[in-house]
Design a protein around this motif. Structure first.
Motif, PDB file in Angstrom:
ATOM      1  N   MET A 153       0.830  -1.190   0.000  1.00 24.05           N
ATOM      2  CA  MET A 153       0.000   0.000   0.000  1.00 24.05           C
ATOM      3  C   MET A 153       0.871   1.250   0.000  1.00 24.05           C
ATOM      4  O   MET A 153       1.819   1.373   0.775  1.00 24.05           O
ATOM      5  N   ASN A 154       0.545   2.183  -0.887  1.00 23.30           N
ATOM      6  CA  ASN A 154       1.256   3.452  -0.970  1.00 23.30           C
ATOM      7  C   ASN A 154       0.202   4.524  -1.184  1.00 23.30           C
ATOM      8  O   ASN A 154      -0.612   4.422  -2.088  1.00 23.30           O
ATOM      9  N   LEU A 155       0.196   5.523  -0.355  1.00 27.47           N
ATOM     10  CA  LEU A 155      -0.864   6.522  -0.413  1.00 27.47           C
ATOM     11  C   LEU A 155      -0.943   7.195  -1.770  1.00 27.47           C
ATOM     12  O   LEU A 155      -2.027   7.472  -2.282  1.00 27.47           O
ATOM     13  N   GLN A 156       0.210   7.453  -2.389  1.00 24.52           N
ATOM     14  CA  GLN A 156       0.214   8.136  -3.685  1.00 24.52           C
ATOM     15  C   GLN A 156      -0.295   7.233  -4.808  1.00 24.52           C
ATOM     16  O   GLN A 156      -0.917   7.698  -5.749  1.00 24.52           O
ATOM     17  N   ASN A 157      -0.006   5.929  -4.705  1.00 22.38           N
ATOM     18  CA  ASN A 157      -0.382   4.993  -5.766  1.00 22.38           C
ATOM     19  C   ASN A 157      -1.667   4.232  -5.462  1.00 22.38           C
ATOM     20  O   ASN A 157      -2.094   3.403  -6.259  1.00 22.38           O
ATOM     21  N   MET A 158      -2.267   4.488  -4.332  1.00 26.84           N
ATOM     22  CA  MET A 158      -3.482   3.785  -3.940  1.00 26.84           C
ATOM     23  C   MET A 158      -4.620   4.117  -4.912  1.00 26.84           C
ATOM     24  O   MET A 158      -4.859   5.281  -5.235  1.00 26.84           O
ATOM     25  N   GLN A 159      -5.308   3.070  -5.383  1.00 28.48           N
ATOM     26  CA  GLN A 159      -6.363   3.265  -6.366  1.00 28.48           C
ATOM     27  C   GLN A 159      -7.557   3.998  -5.763  1.00 28.48           C
ATOM     28  O   GLN A 159      -7.961   3.733  -4.626  1.00 28.48           O
ATOM     29  N   THR A 160      -8.091   4.938  -6.525  1.00 29.09           N
ATOM     30  CA  THR A 160      -9.282   5.688  -6.132  1.00 29.09           C
ATOM     31  C   THR A 160     -10.308   5.570  -7.247  1.00 29.09           C
ATOM     32  O   THR A 160      -9.963   5.205  -8.385  1.00 29.09           O
ATOM     33  N   PRO A 161     -11.583   5.868  -6.975  1.00 24.58           N
ATOM     34  CA  PRO A 161     -12.584   5.838  -8.055  1.00 24.58           C
ATOM     35  C   PRO A 161     -12.194   6.708  -9.243  1.00 24.58           C
ATOM     36  O   PRO A 161     -12.406   6.337 -10.397  1.00 24.58           O
ATOM     37  N   THR A 162     -11.599   7.876  -8.959  1.00 23.06           N
ATOM     38  CA  THR A 162     -11.190   8.768 -10.045  1.00 23.06           C
ATOM     39  C   THR A 162     -10.090   8.153 -10.890  1.00 23.06           C
ATOM     40  O   THR A 162     -10.138   8.209 -12.129  1.00 23.06           O
ATOM     41  N   SER A 163      -9.096   7.537 -10.240  1.00 21.30           N
ATOM     42  CA  SER A 163      -7.994   6.923 -10.996  1.00 21.30           C
ATOM     43  C   SER A 163      -8.475   5.759 -11.835  1.00 21.30           C
ATOM     44  O   SER A 163      -8.023   5.555 -12.967  1.00 21.30           O
ATOM     45  N   VAL A 164      -9.420   4.981 -11.313  1.00 23.79           N
ATOM     46  CA  VAL A 164      -9.969   3.851 -12.069  1.00 23.79           C
ATOM     47  C   VAL A 164     -10.731   4.352 -13.285  1.00 23.79           C
ATOM     48  O   VAL A 164     -10.553   3.851 -14.398  1.00 23.79           O
ATOM     49  N   ARG A 165     -11.571   5.354 -13.096  1.00 18.72           N
ATOM     50  CA  ARG A 165     -12.346   5.910 -14.217  1.00 18.72           C
ATOM     51  C   ARG A 165     -11.423   6.422 -15.314  1.00 18.72           C
ATOM     52  O   ARG A 165     -11.616   6.131 -16.499  1.00 18.72           O
ATOM     53  N   MET A 166     -10.453   7.215 -14.932  1.00 23.98           N
ATOM     54  CA  MET A 166      -9.569   7.836 -15.925  1.00 23.98           C
ATOM     55  C   MET A 166      -8.698   6.814 -16.631  1.00 23.98           C
ATOM     56  O   MET A 166      -8.487   6.893 -17.844  1.00 23.98           O
ATOM     57  N   THR A 167      -8.177   5.842 -15.884  1.00 24.94           N
ATOM     58  CA  THR A 167      -7.297   4.845 -16.484  1.00 24.94           C
ATOM     59  C   THR A 167      -8.048   3.957 -17.466  1.00 24.94           C
ATOM     60  O   THR A 167      -7.569   3.698 -18.574  1.00 24.94           O
ATOM     61  N   VAL A 168      -9.222   3.490 -17.066  1.00 25.87           N
ATOM     62  CA  VAL A 168     -10.026   2.656 -17.966  1.00 25.87           C
ATOM     63  C   VAL A 168     -10.422   3.446 -19.206  1.00 25.87           C
ATOM     64  O   VAL A 168     -10.380   2.944 -20.330  1.00 25.87           O
ATOM     65  N   SER A 169     -10.792   4.714 -19.023  1.00 24.62           N
ATOM     66  CA  SER A 169     -11.155   5.566 -20.171  1.00 24.62           C
ATOM     67  C   SER A 169      -9.988   5.718 -21.129  1.00 24.62           C
ATOM     68  O   SER A 169     -10.154   5.654 -22.348  1.00 24.62           O
ATOM     69  N   MET A 170      -8.789   5.905 -20.587  1.00 23.43           N
ATOM     70  CA  MET A 170      -7.604   6.083 -21.424  1.00 23.43           C
ATOM     71  C   MET A 170      -7.289   4.807 -22.187  1.00 23.43           C
ATOM     72  O   MET A 170      -6.934   4.852 -23.376  1.00 23.43           O
ATOM     73  N   ILE A 171      -7.427   3.662 -21.538  1.00 20.49           N
ATOM     74  CA  ILE A 171      -7.161   2.385 -22.204  1.00 20.49           C
ATOM     75  C   ILE A 171      -8.125   2.166 -23.352  1.00 20.49           C
ATOM     76  O   ILE A 171      -7.753   1.694 -24.429  1.00 20.49           O
ATOM     77  N   VAL A 172      -9.381   2.525 -23.157  1.00 19.91           N
ATOM     78  CA  VAL A 172     -10.402   2.305 -24.187  1.00 19.91           C
ATOM     79  C   VAL A 172     -10.236   3.242 -25.372  1.00 19.91           C
ATOM     80  O   VAL A 172     -10.429   2.854 -26.525  1.00 19.91           O
ATOM     81  N   VAL A 173      -9.855   4.494 -25.104  1.00 20.46           N
ATOM     82  CA  VAL A 173      -9.807   5.492 -26.171  1.00 20.46           C
ATOM     83  C   VAL A 173      -8.501   5.463 -26.962  1.00 20.46           C
ATOM     84  O   VAL A 173      -8.453   5.920 -28.115  1.00 20.46           O
ATOM     85  N   THR A 174      -7.430   4.901 -26.384  1.00 16.80           N
ATOM     86  CA  THR A 174      -6.124   4.939 -27.031  1.00 16.80           C
ATOM     87  C   THR A 174      -6.078   4.258 -28.405  1.00 16.80           C
ATOM     88  O   THR A 174      -5.538   4.834 -29.360  1.00 16.80           O
ATOM     89  N   PRO A 175      -6.617   3.038 -28.580  1.00 18.64           N
ATOM     90  CA  PRO A 175      -6.515   2.389 -29.902  1.00 18.64           C
ATOM     91  C   PRO A 175      -7.104   3.214 -31.036  1.00 18.64           C
ATOM     92  O   PRO A 175      -6.496   3.327 -32.106  1.00 18.64           O
ATOM     93  N   ILE A 176      -8.262   3.808 -30.819  1.00 17.68           N
ATOM     94  CA  ILE A 176      -8.892   4.565 -31.896  1.00 17.68           C
ATOM     95  C   ILE A 176      -8.147   5.879 -32.129  1.00 17.68           C
ATOM     96  O   ILE A 176      -8.109   6.399 -33.258  1.00 17.68           O
ATOM     97  N   LEU A 177      -7.506   6.424 -31.086  1.00 15.79           N
ATOM     98  CA  LEU A 177      -6.696   7.629 -31.258  1.00 15.79           C
ATOM     99  C   LEU A 177      -5.472   7.352 -32.113  1.00 15.79           C
ATOM    100  O   LEU A 177      -5.009   8.221 -32.861  1.00 15.79           O
ATOM    101  N   LEU A 178      -4.945   6.151 -32.024  1.00 17.00           N
ATOM    102  CA  LEU A 178      -3.766   5.796 -32.808  1.00 17.00           C
ATOM    103  C   LEU A 178      -4.113   5.531 -34.268  1.00 17.00           C
ATOM    104  O   LEU A 178      -3.329   5.816 -35.169  1.00 17.00           O
TER     105      LEU A 178
END
Length: 299
Positions: free
Chosen positions: A254-279
């Protein structure tokens, strides 16, 4: 060789044009940049909204943990399969129908063309659509991602207009040599309409990749879930997912800076989904102007 002199008015006009387009480009790019820097920054700072223009506390654990989420790899394969197969089917059907509708000798050409075009403006609604799909056996069926998208009126109109811009003499000379419709289509027309086909392919691929409502209504079996639908579910369940990821990391890691939050999950999943079509999108962009504009204005 003399350099062309530009008047003051033209220089000012060009300067304003460049400024406006640069600002517009930044406005379009910034949301994706903002999303990306928040996925690689400290989750603590991201949750507080302190990441705006540059990343802080850079790490990649968000991507590592999110990619471990159950069902994500399989959903990516389903989305990739529906995008590739669906786009190929749509492009071929649109190309062939667009070519056929340019043939005056086609039986009932005007009727069938108008019959296809009118579907752009009228539809029965969600319930009749769902009942039809259910009666056709397209619930929990991968073909539900392919068959309904094969005939697309807008794409047919684009290709028909483009084919009409090709000199008829090319097709007529092939007919005189004994070539049939299929031969003319595959050997003469198809290679000449590559720009508009690339345009249609991008439009269709983006539509297929981003679609999730058909999964929402038609699929109850998780093996048919698409990446966008999984994203939709993850965005709604981000708080629970963040808790699951944190518990899977264990107290030692556990690391406070790297601890997963709802915001980090939303943004990361969104980035993973949108990246292929952006490329993929920029690669086909060069075809857009030529593909859309040729044939649009006739002298």
């Amino acid at each position: 060789m003399e350099r062309k002199q530009h008047g003051t008015g033209e220089v000012v006009f060009n300067a304003i044009n460049y400024t406006v387009f640069i600002l517009y480009t930044l406005i379009c790019v910034f949301p994706f940049y903002y999303l990306f820097i928040n996925t690689i920054s400290s989750n603590e700072l991201t949750g507080l909204g302190l990441i705006t223009f540059y990343p802080k506390g850079i790490h990649l654990s968000n991507y590592i943990q999110v990619l471990k989420l159950k069902g994500l790899p399989r959903a990516a394969l389903v989305s990739l399969a529906r995008t590739v197969i669906g786009t190929a089917a749509t492009v071929f059907a649109s190309a062939f129908l667009g070519y056929l509708f340019t043939k005056k000798e086609m039986w009932g050409r005007k009727f069938w063309y108008r019959f296809v075009v009118i579907t752009m403006y009228f539809n029965a609604g969600i319930l009749p659509w769902f009942i039809t799909m259910m009666n056709l056996g397209l619930t929990n069926n991968f073909l539900a991602y392919i068959l309904p998208y094969i005939v697309q009126p807008f794409y047919i109109i684009l290709i028909k207009t483009y084919v009409e811009s090709i000199p008829q003499s090319l097709q007529e000379s092939a007919q005189l040599d004994g070539a049939g419709y299929f031969t003319i289509f595959f050997r003469i027309v198809f290679p000449l309409i590559t720009p508009i086909l690339a345009t249609v392919a991008v439009f269709s691929a983006v539509n297929q990749w981003n679609s999730f409502t058909d999964t929402l209504f038609l699929m109850t079996d998780s093996k048919y879930y698409t990446l966008q639908f999984v994203l939709y579910r993850y965005l709604n369940e981000a708080t629970a997912l963040a808790s699951i990821i944190k518990s899977s990391q264990g107290p030692v890691n556990m690391n406070l800076q790297n601890m997963q939050t709802p915001t980090s999950v939303r943004m990361t999943v969104s980035m993973i989904v949108v990246t292929p079509i952006l490329l993929v999108y920029p690669y086909f962009q060069r075809y857009f102007v030529k593909g859309i504009m040729i044939g649009a204005v006739k002298g």
